[in-house]
Design an enzyme around this catalytic site. Structure first.
Site, PDB file in Angstrom:
ATOM      1  N   ASN A 170       0.851  -1.188   0.000  1.00 56.61           N
ATOM      2  CA  ASN A 170       0.000   0.000   0.000  1.00 56.61           C
ATOM      3  C   ASN A 170       0.890   1.242   0.000  1.00 56.61           C
ATOM      4  O   ASN A 170       1.504   1.591   0.995  1.00 56.61           O
ATOM      5  CB  ASN A 170      -0.899  -0.012   1.240  1.00 56.61           C
ATOM      6  CG  ASN A 170      -1.914   1.117   1.229  1.00 56.61           C
ATOM      7  OD1 ASN A 170      -1.885   1.986   0.335  1.00 56.61           O
ATOM      8  ND2 ASN A 170      -2.808   1.123   2.203  1.00 56.61           N
ATOM      9  N   ASN A 192      -6.263   6.405  -1.115  1.00 55.74           N
ATOM     10  CA  ASN A 192      -7.229   5.775  -2.033  1.00 55.74           C
ATOM     11  C   ASN A 192      -7.884   4.528  -1.431  1.00 55.74           C
ATOM     12  O   ASN A 192      -8.630   3.822  -2.117  1.00 55.74           O
ATOM     13  CB  ASN A 192      -6.563   5.441  -3.375  1.00 55.74           C
ATOM     14  CG  ASN A 192      -5.335   4.558  -3.205  1.00 55.74           C
ATOM     15  OD1 ASN A 192      -5.216   3.849  -2.199  1.00 55.74           O
ATOM     16  ND2 ASN A 192      -4.443   4.594  -4.173  1.00 55.74           N
ATOM     17  N   GLY A 249      -5.945  -2.275   0.445  1.00 54.99           N
ATOM     18  CA  GLY A 249      -5.340  -0.975   0.167  1.00 54.99           C
ATOM     19  C   GLY A 249      -4.101  -1.004  -0.703  1.00 54.99           C
ATOM     20  O   GLY A 249      -3.518   0.042  -0.992  1.00 54.99           O
ATOM     21  N   ASP A 254      -1.736  -0.971  -3.965  1.00 57.93           N
ATOM     22  CA  ASP A 254      -1.945  -0.133  -5.149  1.00 57.93           C
ATOM     23  C   ASP A 254      -0.669  -0.030  -5.985  1.00 57.93           C
ATOM     24  O   ASP A 254       0.374  -0.588  -5.627  1.00 57.93           O
ATOM     25  CB  ASP A 254      -2.450   1.261  -4.731  1.00 57.93           C
ATOM     26  CG  ASP A 254      -1.626   1.856  -3.608  1.00 57.93           C
ATOM     27  OD1 ASP A 254      -0.413   1.587  -3.572  1.00 57.93           O
ATOM     28  OD2 ASP A 254      -2.213   2.578  -2.760  1.00 57.93           O
ATOM     29  N   HIS A 269     -15.552 -12.301 -20.363  1.00 64.76           N
ATOM     30  CA  HIS A 269     -16.710 -11.788 -19.636  1.00 64.76           C
ATOM     31  C   HIS A 269     -16.360 -10.433 -19.051  1.00 64.76           C
ATOM     32  O   HIS A 269     -15.195 -10.076 -18.941  1.00 64.76           O
ATOM     33  CB  HIS A 269     -17.105 -12.757 -18.514  1.00 64.76           C
ATOM     34  CG  HIS A 269     -15.930 -13.206 -17.687  1.00 64.76           C
ATOM     35  ND1 HIS A 269     -15.311 -14.423 -17.885  1.00 64.76           N
ATOM     36  CD2 HIS A 269     -15.227 -12.597 -16.710  1.00 64.76           C
ATOM     37  CE1 HIS A 269     -14.288 -14.539 -17.047  1.00 64.76           C
ATOM     38  NE2 HIS A 269     -14.214 -13.439 -16.320  1.00 64.76           N
ATOM     39  N   ARG A 272      -1.282 -11.166 -20.888  1.00 63.17           N
ATOM     40  CA  ARG A 272      -1.646 -12.493 -20.428  1.00 63.17           C
ATOM     41  C   ARG A 272      -3.167 -12.545 -20.583  1.00 63.17           C
ATOM     42  O   ARG A 272      -3.875 -11.648 -20.115  1.00 63.17           O
ATOM     43  CB  ARG A 272      -1.218 -12.679 -18.975  1.00 63.17           C
ATOM     44  CG  ARG A 272      -1.599 -14.042 -18.359  1.00 63.17           C
ATOM     45  CD  ARG A 272      -2.913 -13.989 -17.636  1.00 63.17           C
ATOM     46  NE  ARG A 272      -3.147 -15.195 -16.830  1.00 63.17           N
ATOM     47  CZ  ARG A 272      -4.294 -15.494 -16.239  1.00 63.17           C
ATOM     48  NH1 ARG A 272      -5.326 -14.674 -16.349  1.00 63.17           N
ATOM     49  NH2 ARG A 272      -4.432 -16.585 -15.523  1.00 63.17           N
ATOM     50  N   ASP A 280      -6.825 -14.239 -19.972  1.00 59.25           N
ATOM     51  CA  ASP A 280      -7.584 -15.085 -19.065  1.00 59.25           C
ATOM     52  C   ASP A 280      -8.496 -16.033 -19.852  1.00 59.25           C
ATOM     53  O   ASP A 280      -9.113 -15.620 -20.847  1.00 59.25           O
ATOM     54  CB  ASP A 280      -8.434 -14.173 -18.164  1.00 59.25           C
ATOM     55  CG  ASP A 280      -9.034 -14.892 -16.978  1.00 59.25           C
ATOM     56  OD1 ASP A 280      -8.266 -15.498 -16.213  1.00 59.25           O
ATOM     57  OD2 ASP A 280     -10.261 -14.839 -16.821  1.00 59.25           O
ATOM     58  N   GLU A 316      -3.820 -18.346 -20.847  1.00 58.63           N
ATOM     59  CA  GLU A 316      -4.057 -19.154 -19.653  1.00 58.63           C
ATOM     60  C   GLU A 316      -4.664 -20.495 -20.035  1.00 58.63           C
ATOM     61  O   GLU A 316      -5.866 -20.714 -19.919  1.00 58.63           O
ATOM     62  CB  GLU A 316      -4.994 -18.435 -18.658  1.00 58.63           C
ATOM     63  CG  GLU A 316      -5.083 -19.175 -17.337  1.00 58.63           C
ATOM     64  CD  GLU A 316      -6.390 -18.974 -16.585  1.00 58.63           C
ATOM     65  OE1 GLU A 316      -7.322 -18.367 -17.127  1.00 58.63           O
ATOM     66  OE2 GLU A 316      -6.475 -19.446 -15.445  1.00 58.63           O
ATOM     67  N   HIS A 337      -2.121 -16.940  -8.274  1.00 60.99           N
ATOM     68  CA  HIS A 337      -3.331 -16.542  -7.557  1.00 60.99           C
ATOM     69  C   HIS A 337      -4.432 -17.587  -7.693  1.00 60.99           C
ATOM     70  O   HIS A 337      -5.447 -17.499  -7.014  1.00 60.99           O
ATOM     71  CB  HIS A 337      -3.828 -15.204  -8.122  1.00 60.99           C
ATOM     72  CG  HIS A 337      -4.255 -15.302  -9.552  1.00 60.99           C
ATOM     73  ND1 HIS A 337      -3.390 -15.631 -10.571  1.00 60.99           N
ATOM     74  CD2 HIS A 337      -5.467 -15.163 -10.134  1.00 60.99           C
ATOM     75  CE1 HIS A 337      -4.065 -15.673 -11.708  1.00 60.99           C
ATOM     76  NE2 HIS A 337      -5.311 -15.390 -11.473  1.00 60.99           N
ATOM     77  N   ASP A 338      -4.253 -18.560  -8.575  1.00 63.28           N
ATOM     78  CA  ASP A 338      -5.265 -19.596  -8.799  1.00 63.28           C
ATOM     79  C   ASP A 338      -4.939 -20.932  -8.154  1.00 63.28           C
ATOM     80  O   ASP A 338      -5.642 -21.921  -8.393  1.00 63.28           O
ATOM     81  CB  ASP A 338      -5.448 -19.834 -10.311  1.00 63.28           C
ATOM     82  CG  ASP A 338      -6.391 -18.814 -10.945  1.00 63.28           C
ATOM     83  OD1 ASP A 338      -7.274 -18.303 -10.238  1.00 63.28           O
ATOM     84  OD2 ASP A 338      -6.240 -18.536 -12.145  1.00 63.28           O
ATOM     85  N   ARG A 366      -4.157 -15.707  -1.093  1.00 63.67           N
ATOM     86  CA  ARG A 366      -4.228 -14.344  -1.608  1.00 63.67           C
ATOM     87  C   ARG A 366      -4.060 -13.297  -0.505  1.00 63.67           C
ATOM     88  O   ARG A 366      -4.281 -12.116  -0.749  1.00 63.67           O
ATOM     89  CB  ARG A 366      -5.555 -14.103  -2.323  1.00 63.67           C
ATOM     90  CG  ARG A 366      -5.688 -14.906  -3.602  1.00 63.67           C
ATOM     91  CD  ARG A 366      -6.978 -14.554  -4.329  1.00 63.67           C
ATOM     92  NE  ARG A 366      -7.107 -15.369  -5.535  1.00 63.67           N
ATOM     93  CZ  ARG A 366      -8.139 -15.310  -6.367  1.00 63.67           C
ATOM     94  NH1 ARG A 366      -9.138 -14.472  -6.110  1.00 63.67           N
ATOM     95  NH2 ARG A 366      -8.184 -16.071  -7.438  1.00 63.67           N
TER      96      ARG A 366
END
Ligand code: CA
Length: 723
Positions: free
Chosen positions: A250, A255, A298, A300, A373, A451, A453, A484, A554-555, A618
């Site tokens: 952060n 913000n 937070g 960024d 999407h 990248r 998705d 991906e 992250h997956d 995460r």
């Protein structure tokens, strides 16, 4: 992002099944008393986890007989349309298949059964007969013929252990070929020639004394000098770092309140926000029920800018950002505006500054793009919601009923099980035009690639990604396009769509499994070596050199958690940390770019979706708790890649050994600088006999000759450079 499915544990078999050495195997399921299934099918690594029907027998059992090639095969019985979680102990009733040779982690918290088909042993003193009918040289497949670094790389596949010598005869002379890769019943031979070759044929000598010429109906193969697959050369030299921006650092507390204005809950009037309403948290607040999606910490772009020097010190030369466009969640995969930076991450001006500063640091930047999407707050979706069939964007989505509430599970088509992700109609030229404008916009602003998705979910993917490639390469021929795709699937990287795919097959399915050291037939060093060979046999060396090598993202669960380090909040054991050092060293030795998910270098733990919690992998990096020894290890890996050019070469070659190690060569075969990588996933030191030549062990003094024994420490990697 991806759909949960069993197919992720598969390394797809791309070859036509060869039955010469296959064995007939019967699978049988005896339902326990009182259980009478209506259907049972067999799903496994051998049928791409598709369904092979089993037949009900008079005694109430179900069975099927199929042919399997040598190797270890994972499978499950699929009963009445359901995956049994654990084949080793079904509903507490014991194993579902008493004939299984072993059981192995299925990657989803359950257990697959495993059958092992032994390689047919050759009788003493006899050789396997050369069968020319098993030789394949696919001239339209860049895996078999491609220009790589200005040289013509030719490869062919043949039956395993049949060929003693292979030579390529060309219009400008002959060259011996190298046996490069082998797995199951197959092997690959390779040669790299001058690009001026226009015709050639292969001359083979069998171990049995027979010979064969491989050509095209009596005529030589011809080559027109055109490169079928253009490489992006910079990728192989990179060390990538993946940033999930809300959870990295952060840099601007001002913000932190902004997500309340953009969050999905502002738009989702059906009240179906997954994980509940948004939650603004302090950096070290505990994970809440909406950690995956709507708990904001937070982080960024200013935080990234602050830490570019940290990344440089770590040896990082390229950043892959998870989505940074305006969206309704902490992960950003529900885009509201592809042309705006997410306000709580920063402004476009700040992003430009970050990009320019990164470039000055010699660092590349690629962004995440989600064409399948949008989110509910996307302006086109909002227009459809307000105006129905009168909307200019009515045909951008698939609306089933109008009026409707945003978030309604019945009203429109959405991705997977998430009504927050209305599916885009990418067969509509207006939608494609908008998305391609987005692609162009950020490239012209200076990013180094995309990248993409879930490309396999995109409607009209063939057309869309061909168009996307044209746009990308027109702006910048050196821009990188990464898809991906989780499986080994070379159809996406034939020179017309993607440059490369997320290399989960090598990183996660091989390296992590190997480093975990499970004691089962799927994870022996020999088997892992075969699985790597199969992957590198499927792709052009150009594609291998552009690999995006991931062990965790992250997956997935944190890689250290996958390696036995424990769950979120645990203290990792020394052994698990050693296993992470082992895995990362092997990863940094593969062709292409190694990728570190933020915080893996700190020793972070986190399971993916434990009951009662969400996606603990995460959670934000608590920087003060970062493991300095592990950070130093990652730094040293970047130095190792920089100092050993062979580790950045496109060439991967199998190493034959009886020692229980994973071994492979890197670099042009048998030339000075070639590197032999030997990795030991056991708790005992191993000894390996060196192949012919002169070698130095990296980091150790002295010269070693072929035939000498070299040690590979427990949970260690030994690298040798050919002198
Ligand atoms: Ca902030």
């Amino acid at each position: 992002m991806r759909l949960a499915s069993r197919t992720v544990v598969v390394i797809t078999l791309l070859l036509t099944a060869l039955t010469a050495l296959a064995e007939e195997v019967t699978f049988r399921f005896q339902p326990p008393e009182g259980v009478e299934p209506a259907s049972v099918t067999l799903r496994g690594s051998f049928n791409d986890w598709g369904e092979t029907p089993m037949e009900r027998q008079d005694d109430g059992s179900w069975s099927v007989t199929i042919e399997l090639e040598p190797g270890a095969h994972a499978y499950k019985y699929f009963i009445d349309g359901e995956w049994p979680q654990d084949l080793s102990d079904w509903r507490g009733l014991g194993p579902l298949d008493p004939d299984a040779d072993a059981y192995a982690d299925d990657g989803f918290g359950g257990m697959n059964a495993v059958r092992v088909i032994a390689e047919a042993a050759l009788p003493a003193g006899e050789a396997r007969a050369l069968d020319a009918a098993q030789v394949r040289h696919r001239i339209d497949d860049p895996a078999h013929r491609d220009l790589v670094d200005g040289r013509l790389v030719l490869r062919f596949e043949a039956g395993r252990d049949q060929i003693a010598r292979a030579t390529v005869e060309t219009d400008i002379g002959s060259e011996p070929m190298t046996r490069q890769l082998w797995w199951g019943n197959r092997e690959v031979w390779r040669v790299a020639l001058g690009a001026q070759v226009t015709n050639y044929r292969f001359v083979l000598e069998g171990h049995d004394g027979s010979a064969a010429v491989i050509d095209q109906d009596g005529e030589p193969f011809t080559f027109n000098g055109q490169d079928p697959l253009l490489a992006v050369d910079w990728v192989r030299d990179q060390v990538f770092y993946q940033i999930f921006p809300d959870r990295f650092a952060n840099g601007n507390p001002l913000n932190d309140q902004m997500p309340l204005r953009t969050d999905e809950s502002v738009y989702n009037t059906a009240g179906t926000v997954y994980g509940g309403p948004p939650q603004l948290s302090e950096w070290s607040d505990p994970p809440g029920p909406s950690l995956c999606c709507h708990q904001y910490f937070g982080g960024d772009l200013a935080g990234v800018l602050d830490r570019l020097d940290y990344l440089t010190d770590l040896g990082v030369t390229a950043i892959y950002f998870n989505p940074i466009f305006e969206a309704g969640s902490a992960h950003g995969y529900d885009t509201h505006d592809y042309l705006r930076i997410q306000p709580h991450l920063g402004t476009e001006a700040l992003f430009r500054q970050l990009l320019e500063t990164a470039h000055r640091h010699g660092m590349r930047v690629i962004l995440d793009f989600v064409p399948n999407h949008t989110g509910l707050g996307h302006w086109a979706f909002q227009d459809v919601l307000a105006n129905g069939p009168d909307s200019d964007y009515w045909d951008w989505y698939f609306v089933r009923q109008w009026p409707f509430e945003a978030g309604d599970t019945e009203a429109y088509v959405y991705w997977a099980s998430a009504p927050s992700l209305p599916k885009l109609n990418t067969q509509n030229p207006e939608v494609r035009a908008h998305l391609l404008e987005v692609v162009r916009y950020w490239l012209e602003l200076g990013i180094d690639g995309w990248r993409v998705d879930v490309p396999n979910e995109v409607l009209g993917a063939d057309t869309f990604f061909r168009e996307m490639r044209e746009v990308v390469k027109a702006v910048d021929p050196e821009a990188y396009i990464l898809g991906e795709i989780w499986e080994t699937d070379p159809s996406w990287v034939q020179g017309d769509r993607f440059d490369s795919l997320m290399n989960y097959p090598a990183g996660r399915e091989v390296i992590v499994r190997f480093a975990r050291g499970d004691d089962n037939p799927l994870t022996t060093p020999a088997r892992m070596q075969s699985d790597l060979a199969r992957i590198y046999g499927a792709y052009s060396e150009d594609v291998a050199a552009m690999s995006f090598n991931v062990m965790g993202t992250h997956d997935t669960a944190r890689v250290l958690t996958q390696l036995g380090g424990g769950d979120f909040g645990d203290e990792p054991t020394e052994e698990s940390l050693a296993r992470l050092r082992l895995a990362s060293t092997v990863l940094y030795s593969l062709p292409g770019a190694p990728v570190t998910f933020q915080g893996d270098e700190c020793g972070l733990l986190g399971q993916q979706a434990a009951v009662g919690t969400q996606d603990l992998h995460r959670y934000p990096i608590q920087w003060e708790a970062c493991d300095p020894d592990l950070q130093a290890h990652y730094q040293s890996l970047a130095v190792m890649r920089a100092e050993l050019p062979a580790l950045r070469s496109p060439v991967f070659r199998s190493f034959a050994t009886d020692a229980q190690v994973l071994g492979f060569y890197r670099g042009e075969p048998s030339t000075t600088g070639e590197v032999l990588v030997l990795a030991n996933n056991s708790l005992e030191e191993r000894s390996v006999t060196l192949p012919s030549g002169s070698w130095r062990a990296v980091g150790r003094p002295g010269l070693l000759r072929g035939g000498a024994e070299v040690t590979v420490p427990a949970l260690g990697v030994t690298l040798l450079e050919r002198l």
